[in-house]
Write an enzyme that holds these catalytic residues in place. Structure first.
Site, PDB file in Angstrom:
ATOM      1  N   GLU A 160       0.807  -1.219   0.000  1.00  0.00           N
ATOM      2  CA  GLU A 160       0.000   0.000   0.000  1.00  0.00           C
ATOM      3  C   GLU A 160       0.841   1.271   0.000  1.00  0.00           C
ATOM      4  O   GLU A 160       0.769   2.078   0.935  1.00  0.00           O
ATOM      5  CB  GLU A 160      -0.968  -0.001   1.188  1.00  0.00           C
ATOM      6  CG  GLU A 160      -2.035  -1.065   1.079  1.00  0.00           C
ATOM      7  CD  GLU A 160      -3.147  -0.931   2.110  1.00  0.00           C
ATOM      8  OE1 GLU A 160      -2.922  -0.283   3.150  1.00  0.00           O
ATOM      9  OE2 GLU A 160      -4.233  -1.479   1.873  1.00  0.00           O
ATOM     10  N   GLU A 179      -6.467  -8.049  -0.707  1.00  0.00           N
ATOM     11  CA  GLU A 179      -6.835  -8.134   0.712  1.00  0.00           C
ATOM     12  C   GLU A 179      -8.333  -7.902   0.863  1.00  0.00           C
ATOM     13  O   GLU A 179      -8.916  -7.061   0.170  1.00  0.00           O
ATOM     14  CB  GLU A 179      -6.129  -7.036   1.525  1.00  0.00           C
ATOM     15  CG  GLU A 179      -4.653  -7.189   1.705  1.00  0.00           C
ATOM     16  CD  GLU A 179      -4.084  -6.054   2.563  1.00  0.00           C
ATOM     17  OE1 GLU A 179      -4.832  -5.451   3.352  1.00  0.00           O
ATOM     18  OE2 GLU A 179      -2.886  -5.764   2.412  1.00  0.00           O
TER      19      GLU A 179
END
Ligand code: GLA
Ligand code: ZN
Length: 686
Positions: free
Chosen positions: A155, A319
């Site tokens: 991320e 995710e």
């Protein structure tokens, strides 16, 4: 192998982030993991994210044995691993010995060691160290048959204001403005509040962002942060491209939370060009108390389509949580059935995977209560584990008919992150009511409700093949984009735009001399003023005999060739146009002057869908909250019918389709229990 197709084995990926480095002193747990992975019908694990301290416990001393064993375990059950580069977090020794790796915030405060995702993207040492680490990983595991792909860092996001980054910012600007300060000053509207720059050394990053009045600079800073992050990523992948050219590379993208709208930290449209496969982390707040389940589903669908369209190819859900997260204000458990439904929705919109954060709940630290497949009870008998296993089994059954299948849409909505940045910075209108991402999601919802597929395009992508293009609130628009839109309509496209569109250019300078000419010509209108509403202000518009409420914004405009479809009903602009339609060459252009309630979008787009004969993937009756989405390949369509309501719903199917799970043909009434999913197939009509 085609690098964009990580799932060439026709196997949907099921599994997720696995952090065995937290459990190295618990050998029984590691053994148990492998057994449970099999029971959970999982097949793919991302390893090594945040494992730097375990991989290089002290500078120059590497430790891979533990990872060898973990990979052996995954391999032994026929699983694959996605190998992460560990740069999302650093070991303490590194921060101590090389403090330059630590980020500096907008107030020029150096971060201390701790947390994660907080390194400097310019630091030469950190770049060198990540390359060294990534080279070692590639040398050791690059030829492992179970290696599926690279997961670069984690991320990417945030920004650094250290001296190195300042220097790089200046270099970025020198390149952009051809070393010419006059150009920069013009672009930044320098003389405003005496902000003229007379020496490059005077330039510093906005401090802190949000308080800087120089909008041109703020915009360039956002561009620089994005550029510098992508540059860091490119440096990270150098050894991987060299040593493992056939292994695909991804990095996990995200959304802006808690709003759950497109991410604005980086320009993903640029980043997307550098990855082989898009992957993203999705955490919708199911069962929340501010919107119904259908609306949450529609907003999730929007983001999926946004990520699909970025490369126009299947993506990976990197995710998701099988139960709750730990960072929403209220971390609610998914109700029974929601995990199955919400996961199927991802597949329906083009994901080739359902991967979780996380495989096993950690025992300590901030994520110890974050949902996981394996809970602290270590059991395969609890509700969450069983729902995961049930999903895994179902995924195995439909893998063949989903993996790699594409999505096809006649409708597109344009999202532009640069315009999002500029609009957020814009001082004017309603400071708290711009809601660009949410507005796009509201337009989208009318199509989701009618099961009409939508792509979410960027201003750079080719729009010529779409029948309908919707461009709400494109505040920042270059002349070039205006011409692209004009050409689209000239060639027969239908274009819809709204209030707050086309006000500034790509430097955030206003367009002079009225609205851009190509827009005036295309829409056949001249916007004159934008009126901004207090929450208590009221106005309405009548369209096709029904009255719709207006909120926040109303464009006062003059029709210059356009038909007026709706007029304001009160205030000093009573009776003037609020909604217009303009037949232009082969196409049509609609301008929605005001922010109208959702009922209006539904009615307006329903009419347009009918007029333009836009078709859903399946001829069926329509029920609010029941979503039908399709993927296709080789003339076959796999269609997901999903009930995002808490009620039993009965649809009428107007065509015969094959039920993938029962293997029987169905037509006519189809009963769907709450949160039910049915997967059906049919051949695609020519
Ligand atoms: C992000 C991160 C993960 C984890 C989850 C929790 O997506 O990438 O490491 O922290 O959030 O939801
Ligand atoms: Zn820095």
């Amino acid at each position: 192998m085609d690098k964009r197709r990580v799932t060439d084995e026709k196997r949907l990926l099921h599994g997720g982030d696995y952090n065995p480095d937290q459990w190295l002193t618990y050998p029984d747990i590691l053994e148990e993991d492998v057994k449970l992975m099999k029971l959970a019908h999982t097949n793919t694990f991302s390893v090594g994210i945040f494992a730097w301290a375990a991989l290089e416990p002290e500078e120059g001393r590497y430790a891979f044995d533990w990872l060898d064993k973990v990979i052996e375990g995954i391999d032994s059950i026929g699983g694959r691993f996605i190998l992460a580069t560990p740069s999302g977090a650093r070991p303490a020794w590194m921060s101590k010995a090389h403090p330059e790796v630590l980020r500096t915030d907008a107030y020029r405060r150096k971060h201390l060691h701790g947390a994660r995702h907080n390194h400097c993207f310019s630091s030469p040492y950190y770049r060198e160290k990540t390359q060294e680490m990534n080279r070692k990983l590639a040398e050791r595991y690059g030829n492992h048959p179970a290696l599926l792909m690279w997961h670069i860092s984690n991320e990417y996001g945030g920004e650094c204001h250290c001296d190195l980054c300042q220097e790089n910012f200046r270099t970025f600007l020198k390149n952009k403005y051809d070393n010419d300060l006059d150009k920069l000053n013009h672009s930044w509207w320098g003389p405003f509040w005496s902000h003229t720059i007379t020496d490059w050394e005077q330039i510093e990053s906005p401090s802190p962002i949000g308080e800087s009045a120089v909008h041109g600079m703020n915009l360039d800073w956002r561009r620089f942060v994005s550029h510098q992050t992508i540059d860091f990523y490119k440096s990270e992948i150098e050894p991987l491209r060299e040593l493992t050219p056939s292994i695909p590379i991804t990095t996990n993208f995200m959304s802006d939370n808690p709003e759950f709208v497109p991410f604005t930290g980086l320009d993903y449209s640029e980043f997307a060009k550098e990855v082989d496969v898009i992957s993203w982390d999705a955490y919708p707040a199911w069962h929340n108390d501010w919107e119904d389940t259908a609306t949450t589903a529609s907003r999730t669908a929007f983001l999926n389509d946004h990520f699909y369209t970025m490369k126009n190819q299947p993506f990976l859900l990197m995710e998701s949580t099988p139960s709750a997260v730990n960072w929403h204000d209220v971390n609610k458990a998914k109700r029974p059935g929601m995990h199955y439904l919400s996961s199927m929705q991802m597949l329906a919109h083009g994901s080739d995977s359902i991967l979780y954060f996380q495989w096993r709940k950690s025992r300590g630290s901030s994520e110890k209560f974050h949902g996981a497949v394996v809970d602290h009870d270590r059991s395969s008998e609890n509700r969450v584990f069983k729902e995961v296993a049930q999903l895994g089994q179902a995924m195995e059954e439909v893998s063949e008919k989903v993996t790699g299948y594409r999505r096809v849409a006649d409708v597109a909505i344009l999202y532009d992150v640069e315009s999002d940045w500029a609009l957020k910075d814009a001082q004017g209108f309603g400071l708290k009511t711009k809601h660009y991402g949410e507005t796009l999601q509201k337009h989208y919802q009318s199509f989701w409700d009618k099961n009409i597929a939508v792509d979410i395009v960027t201003k750079e992508q080719d729009i010529s093949a779409y029948k309908l293009l919707i461009v709400p609130m494109l505040y920042m628009m270059s002349e070039e984009t205006a011409i692209t839109l004009q050409t689209f309509v000239k060639n027969g496209g239908t274009l819809v735009s709204t209030y707050l569109t086309g006000l500034v250019d790509e430097s955030d300078l206003t367009h002079m001399g009225g609205w851009l000419k190509p827009l005036r010509e295309t829409f056949g209108i001249e916007p004159l003023e934008t009126d901004t509403f207090y929450p208590s202000d009221k106005n309405t518009m009548v369209y096709k005999g029904f009255e719709y409420e207006i909120k926040d914004y109303a464009t006062i405009m003059e029709a210059k060739g356009a038909n007026v479809l709706g007029q304001y009903e009160s205030d000093f602009y009573e009776g003037t146009p609020a909604l217009t339609e303009h037949a232009y060459y082969e196409g049509k252009a609609y301008y929605i002057g005001a922010r109208l309630e959702q009922r209006f979008h539904d009615a307006f787009y329903e009419e347009l869908i009918k007029k333009m004969d836009l078709k859903p993937a399946l001829a069926a009756s329509h029920k609010r909250g029941v979503s039908i989405q399709s993927r296709e390949a080789n003339g076959m369509q796999t269609i997901f019918i999903m009930n995002f309501t808490e009620k039993t719903q009965t649809l009428t199917l107007h065509e015969r389709v094959l039920d993938s799970q029962s293997g029987e043909y169905i037509e006519g009434d189809l009963k769907l229990k709450p949160y039910d999913v049915r997967i059906v197939e049919k051949s695609k009509e020519a």
